[in-house]
Design a protein around this motif. Structure first.
Motif, PDB file in Angstrom:
ATOM      1  N   LEU A  35      58.429  66.850 107.478  1.00 31.20           N
ATOM      2  CA  LEU A  35      57.329  67.141 106.564  1.00 31.20           C
ATOM      3  C   LEU A  35      56.865  68.585 106.718  1.00 31.20           C
ATOM      4  CD1 LEU A  35      55.233  63.860 106.983  1.00 31.20           C
ATOM      5  CD2 LEU A  35      56.772  64.455 105.115  1.00 31.20           C
ATOM      6  N   GLU A  36      56.755  69.047 107.963  1.00 32.63           N
ATOM      7  CA  GLU A  36      56.348  70.432 108.198  1.00 32.63           C
ATOM      8  C   GLU A  36      57.385  71.404 107.649  1.00 32.63           C
ATOM      9  OE1 GLU A  36      55.722  70.638 112.394  1.00 32.63           O
ATOM     10  OE2 GLU A  36      53.830  69.551 112.285  1.00 32.63           O
ATOM     11  N   ILE A  96      58.231  74.873 100.684  1.00 36.79           N
ATOM     12  CA  ILE A  96      57.449  74.982  99.453  1.00 36.79           C
ATOM     13  C   ILE A  96      56.631  76.267  99.457  1.00 36.79           C
ATOM     14  CG2 ILE A  96      55.528  73.962  98.156  1.00 36.79           C
ATOM     15  CD1 ILE A  96      56.647  71.202  98.993  1.00 36.79           C
ATOM     16  N   LYS A  97      56.026  76.586 100.590  1.00 37.87           N
ATOM     17  CA  LYS A  97      55.207  77.800 100.675  1.00 37.87           C
ATOM     18  C   LYS A  97      56.050  79.069 100.535  1.00 37.87           C
ATOM     19  CE  LYS A  97      51.459  75.699 103.196  1.00 37.87           C
ATOM     20  NZ  LYS A  97      50.644  75.642 104.402  1.00 37.87           N
ATOM     21  N   ALA A  98      57.343  78.986 100.884  1.00 35.58           N
ATOM     22  CA  ALA A  98      58.223  80.144 100.778  1.00 35.58           C
ATOM     23  C   ALA A  98      58.774  80.332  99.362  1.00 35.58           C
ATOM     24  CB  ALA A  98      59.378  80.006 101.768  1.00 35.58           C
ATOM     25  N   MET A  99      58.582  79.344  98.503  1.00 35.76           N
ATOM     26  CA  MET A  99      59.110  79.424  97.135  1.00 35.76           C
ATOM     27  C   MET A  99      58.365  80.472  96.318  1.00 35.76           C
ATOM     28  SD  MET A  99      59.609  75.506  95.972  1.00 35.76           S
ATOM     29  CE  MET A  99      60.782  74.432  96.746  1.00 35.76           C
ATOM     30  N   ASP A 100      59.061  81.001  95.316  1.00 40.49           N
ATOM     31  CA  ASP A 100      58.451  81.946  94.388  1.00 40.49           C
ATOM     32  C   ASP A 100      57.757  81.154  93.286  1.00 40.49           C
ATOM     33  OD1 ASP A 100      57.723  84.238  93.043  1.00 40.49           O
ATOM     34  OD2 ASP A 100      59.647  84.441  92.024  1.00 40.49           O
ATOM     35  N   ILE A 101      56.474  80.992  93.427  1.00 38.22           N
ATOM     36  CA  ILE A 101      55.706  80.163  92.504  1.00 38.22           C
ATOM     37  C   ILE A 101      55.541  80.829  91.141  1.00 38.22           C
ATOM     38  CG2 ILE A 101      53.463  79.054  92.176  1.00 38.22           C
ATOM     39  CD1 ILE A 101      53.300  78.790  95.213  1.00 38.22           C
ATOM     40  N   SER A 138      57.607  82.314  89.315  1.00 36.17           N
ATOM     41  CA  SER A 138      58.711  82.084  88.386  1.00 36.17           C
ATOM     42  C   SER A 138      58.789  80.634  87.907  1.00 36.17           C
ATOM     43  CB  SER A 138      60.034  82.474  89.044  1.00 36.17           C
ATOM     44  OG  SER A 138      60.287  81.631  90.150  1.00 36.17           O
ATOM     45  N   MET A 139      57.928  79.767  88.422  1.00 39.17           N
ATOM     46  CA  MET A 139      57.955  78.356  88.043  1.00 39.17           C
ATOM     47  C   MET A 139      57.142  78.116  86.775  1.00 39.17           C
ATOM     48  SD  MET A 139      57.320  76.345  91.566  1.00 39.17           S
ATOM     49  CE  MET A 139      58.468  76.383  92.902  1.00 39.17           C
ATOM     50  N   SER A 140      57.531  77.074  86.078  1.00 38.06           N
ATOM     51  CA  SER A 140      56.760  76.672  84.901  1.00 38.06           C
ATOM     52  C   SER A 140      55.512  75.913  85.359  1.00 38.06           C
ATOM     53  CB  SER A 140      57.595  75.783  83.991  1.00 38.06           C
ATOM     54  OG  SER A 140      57.817  74.531  84.618  1.00 38.06           O
ATOM     55  N   ARG A 141      54.649  75.656  84.423  1.00 39.48           N
ATOM     56  CA  ARG A 141      53.403  74.971  84.741  1.00 39.48           C
ATOM     57  C   ARG A 141      53.659  73.568  85.299  1.00 39.48           C
ATOM     58  NH1 ARG A 141      48.293  74.336  80.610  1.00 39.48           N
ATOM     59  NH2 ARG A 141      46.868  73.519  82.156  1.00 39.48           N
ATOM     60  N   THR A 142      54.610  72.859  84.710  1.00 35.67           N
ATOM     61  CA  THR A 142      54.910  71.500  85.176  1.00 35.67           C
ATOM     62  C   THR A 142      55.537  71.513  86.567  1.00 35.67           C
ATOM     63  OG1 THR A 142      57.007  71.558  83.975  1.00 35.67           O
ATOM     64  CG2 THR A 142      55.143  70.519  82.877  1.00 35.67           C
ATOM     65  N   GLU A 143      56.366  72.526  86.842  1.00 36.54           N
ATOM     66  CA  GLU A 143      56.965  72.637  88.175  1.00 36.54           C
ATOM     67  C   GLU A 143      55.887  72.922  89.225  1.00 36.54           C
ATOM     68  OE1 GLU A 143      61.451  74.364  87.323  1.00 36.54           O
ATOM     69  OE2 GLU A 143      59.749  75.759  87.285  1.00 36.54           O
ATOM     70  N   LYS A 144      54.946  73.789  88.880  1.00 37.17           N
ATOM     71  CA  LYS A 144      53.847  74.089  89.800  1.00 37.17           C
ATOM     72  C   LYS A 144      53.020  72.837  90.082  1.00 37.17           C
ATOM     73  CE  LYS A 144      53.132  78.888  88.372  1.00 37.17           C
ATOM     74  NZ  LYS A 144      52.169  79.817  87.743  1.00 37.17           N
ATOM     75  N   ARG A 145      52.756  72.075  89.042  1.00 42.45           N
ATOM     76  CA  ARG A 145      51.980  70.849  89.189  1.00 42.45           C
ATOM     77  C   ARG A 145      52.718  69.854  90.094  1.00 42.45           C
ATOM     78  NH1 ARG A 145      50.233  69.167  83.789  1.00 42.45           N
ATOM     79  NH2 ARG A 145      48.580  70.671  84.159  1.00 42.45           N
ATOM     80  N   ALA A 146      54.029  69.748  89.907  1.00 42.42           N
ATOM     81  CA  ALA A 146      54.817  68.840  90.730  1.00 42.42           C
ATOM     82  C   ALA A 146      54.799  69.283  92.198  1.00 42.42           C
ATOM     83  CB  ALA A 146      56.253  68.778  90.221  1.00 42.42           C
ATOM     84  N   MET A 147      54.892  70.589  92.433  1.00 38.99           N
ATOM     85  CA  MET A 147      54.842  71.107  93.800  1.00 38.99           C
ATOM     86  C   MET A 147      53.482  70.825  94.442  1.00 38.99           C
ATOM     87  SD  MET A 147      57.614  72.474  94.908  1.00 38.99           S
ATOM     88  CE  MET A 147      58.669  71.370  94.019  1.00 38.99           C
ATOM     89  N   ARG A 148      52.419  71.011  93.660  1.00 38.85           N
ATOM     90  CA  ARG A 148      51.071  70.748  94.165  1.00 38.85           C
ATOM     91  C   ARG A 148      50.919  69.287  94.565  1.00 38.85           C
ATOM     92  NH1 ARG A 148      47.686  71.987  89.754  1.00 38.85           N
ATOM     93  NH2 ARG A 148      48.967  73.775  89.296  1.00 38.85           N
ATOM     94  N   LYS A 149      51.426  68.387  93.716  1.00 36.36           N
ATOM     95  CA  LYS A 149      51.361  66.954  94.020  1.00 36.36           C
ATOM     96  C   LYS A 149      52.159  66.632  95.277  1.00 36.36           C
ATOM     97  CE  LYS A 149      50.529  65.116  89.414  1.00 36.36           C
ATOM     98  NZ  LYS A 149      51.066  64.274  88.316  1.00 36.36           N
ATOM     99  N   GLU A 150      53.327  67.254  95.417  1.00 36.30           N
ATOM    100  CA  GLU A 150      54.154  67.012  96.595  1.00 36.30           C
ATOM    101  C   GLU A 150      53.450  67.507  97.857  1.00 36.30           C
ATOM    102  OE1 GLU A 150      58.629  67.880  98.352  1.00 36.30           O
ATOM    103  OE2 GLU A 150      58.113  68.587  96.346  1.00 36.30           O
ATOM    104  N   VAL A 151      52.845  68.677  97.783  1.00 41.94           N
ATOM    105  CA  VAL A 151      52.135  69.224  98.945  1.00 41.94           C
ATOM    106  C   VAL A 151      50.982  68.306  99.330  1.00 41.94           C
ATOM    107  CG1 VAL A 151      50.636  71.116  99.718  1.00 41.94           C
ATOM    108  CG2 VAL A 151      52.792  71.624  98.579  1.00 41.94           C
TER     109      VAL A 151
END
Length: 66
Positions: free
Chosen positions: A4-5, A11-16, A18-31
């Motif tokens: 998990l860590e 996720i924190k190392a990803m280039d946010i 360049s992501m679409s709005r839905t991808e950002k939302r999915a990442m936020r939910k995953e975090v």
């Protein structure tokens, strides 16, 4: 727990930007779900220093009543 860590650091190392709005939302939910899971896994009993001092004083009173 280590997985998990690792995933959180990935996720924190990803280039946010360049992501679409839905991808950002999915990442936020995953975090959020990972952080929630880590909190439930980290169950433990934590005693503050003040709590330990009070316990020691109470034990001393019980052992040697005046």
């Amino acid at each position: 727990m280590i997985e998990l860590e690792t995933r959180l650091s990935e996720i924190k190392a990803m280039d946010i930007k360049s992501m679409s709005r839905t991808e950002k939302r999915a990442m936020r939910k995953e975090v959020r779900s990972i952080e929630k899971e880590m909190k439930t896994m980290g169950n433990g009993v934590y005693i503050s220093v003040g709590g330990i001092i009070i316990i020691i004083l109470l034990l001393k009173q019980i052992k040697s009543p005046a």
